[in-house]
Design a protein around this motif. Structure first.
Motif, PDB file in Angstrom:
ATOM      1  N   PHE A   1      52.804  -3.623  38.382  1.00 35.65           N
ATOM      2  CA  PHE A   1      54.000  -4.461  38.512  1.00 35.65           C
ATOM      3  C   PHE A   1      54.712  -4.606  37.167  1.00 35.65           C
ATOM      4  O   PHE A   1      55.936  -4.523  37.085  1.00 35.65           O
ATOM      5  CB  PHE A   1      53.656  -5.850  39.052  1.00 35.65           C
ATOM      6  N   TYR A   2      53.931  -4.821  36.107  1.00 39.54           N
ATOM      7  CA  TYR A   2      54.521  -4.994  34.784  1.00 39.54           C
ATOM      8  C   TYR A   2      55.220  -3.722  34.326  1.00 39.54           C
ATOM      9  O   TYR A   2      56.333  -3.765  33.812  1.00 39.54           O
ATOM     10  CB  TYR A   2      53.447  -5.423  33.780  1.00 39.54           C
TER      11      TYR A   2
ATOM     12  N   TYR B   1      51.867 -15.467  40.194  1.00 42.31           N
ATOM     13  CA  TYR B   1      51.417 -16.364  39.134  1.00 42.31           C
ATOM     14  C   TYR B   1      52.317 -17.572  38.892  1.00 42.31           C
ATOM     15  O   TYR B   1      51.986 -18.421  38.054  1.00 42.31           O
ATOM     16  CB  TYR B   1      51.277 -15.587  37.821  1.00 42.31           C
ATOM     17  N   GLY B   2      53.421 -17.673  39.589  1.00 43.31           N
ATOM     18  CA  GLY B   2      54.380 -18.747  39.327  1.00 43.31           C
ATOM     19  C   GLY B   2      53.809 -20.144  39.478  1.00 43.31           C
ATOM     20  O   GLY B   2      53.924 -20.976  38.571  1.00 43.31           O
ATOM     21  N   ASN B   3      53.168 -20.432  40.601  1.00 42.94           N
ATOM     22  CA  ASN B   3      52.623 -21.777  40.818  1.00 42.94           C
ATOM     23  C   ASN B   3      51.473 -22.101  39.869  1.00 42.94           C
ATOM     24  O   ASN B   3      51.464 -23.184  39.271  1.00 42.94           O
ATOM     25  CB  ASN B   3      52.196 -21.968  42.275  1.00 42.94           C
TER      26      ASN B   3
ATOM     27  N   GLY C   1      58.999  -5.581  40.483  1.00 39.31           N
ATOM     28  CA  GLY C   1      57.750  -5.769  39.758  1.00 39.31           C
ATOM     29  C   GLY C   1      57.660  -7.166  39.167  1.00 39.31           C
ATOM     30  O   GLY C   1      56.632  -7.844  39.267  1.00 39.31           O
ATOM     31  N   LEU C   2      58.751  -7.627  38.567  1.00 37.02           N
ATOM     32  CA  LEU C   2      58.786  -8.977  38.006  1.00 37.02           C
ATOM     33  C   LEU C   2      58.685 -10.020  39.110  1.00 37.02           C
ATOM     34  O   LEU C   2      57.963 -11.010  38.978  1.00 37.02           O
ATOM     35  CB  LEU C   2      60.065  -9.176  37.194  1.00 37.02           C
ATOM     36  N   GLU C   3      59.387  -9.803  40.198  1.00 35.70           N
ATOM     37  CA  GLU C   3      59.340 -10.749  41.318  1.00 35.70           C
ATOM     38  C   GLU C   3      57.920 -10.878  41.879  1.00 35.70           C
ATOM     39  O   GLU C   3      57.476 -11.971  42.204  1.00 35.70           O
ATOM     40  CB  GLU C   3      60.304 -10.318  42.415  1.00 35.70           C
TER      41      GLU C   3
ATOM     42  N   ALA D   1      61.781 -18.620  32.655  1.00 35.57           N
ATOM     43  CA  ALA D   1      60.902 -17.630  32.034  1.00 35.57           C
ATOM     44  C   ALA D   1      61.394 -16.190  32.225  1.00 35.57           C
ATOM     45  O   ALA D   1      61.394 -15.429  31.256  1.00 35.57           O
ATOM     46  CB  ALA D   1      59.476 -17.790  32.547  1.00 35.57           C
ATOM     47  N   PRO D   2      61.826 -15.799  33.427  1.00 32.93           N
ATOM     48  CA  PRO D   2      62.316 -14.407  33.559  1.00 32.93           C
ATOM     49  C   PRO D   2      63.496 -14.107  32.656  1.00 32.93           C
ATOM     50  O   PRO D   2      63.622 -12.986  32.151  1.00 32.93           O
ATOM     51  CB  PRO D   2      62.718 -14.309  35.032  1.00 32.93           C
TER      52      PRO D   2
END
Length: 78
Positions: free
Chosen positions: A7-8, A26-28, A18-20, A51-52
């Motif tokens: 993804f990275y 990991y967002g929560n 990939g970022l989404e 952050a994005p």
């Protein structure tokens, strides 16, 4: 290569999916981790939302070479 690395690398190659995927995964947990320091869940959510934008403004060729070290205390310092 693990799924997260994939993804990275997709994100570094211009694929926003990939970022989404990383944010979805990991967002929560990251928001809760940040909240542990800030003690303000709304501020933590704002940081995660922004952050994005910070990641996309950071040069990709530099982000791959960053390593993090944490200070440790010597036994004599205790």
């Amino acid at each position: 290569m693990t799924c997260d690395e994939t993804f990275y690398h997709r994100y570094l190659n211009g694929d926003d999916a990939g970022l989404e995927a990383l944010i979805k995964k990991y967002g929560n947990p990251l928001t809760l981790y940040i909240d542990g320091y800030l003690h303000d869940v709304h501020e933590a959510e704002d940081l995660m939302r922004n952050a994005p934008l910070m990641w996309t403004s950071f040069p990709a060729h530099l982000s791959a070479s960053i390593s993090y070290t944490f200070p440790t205390k010597n036994r004599n310092d205790l």
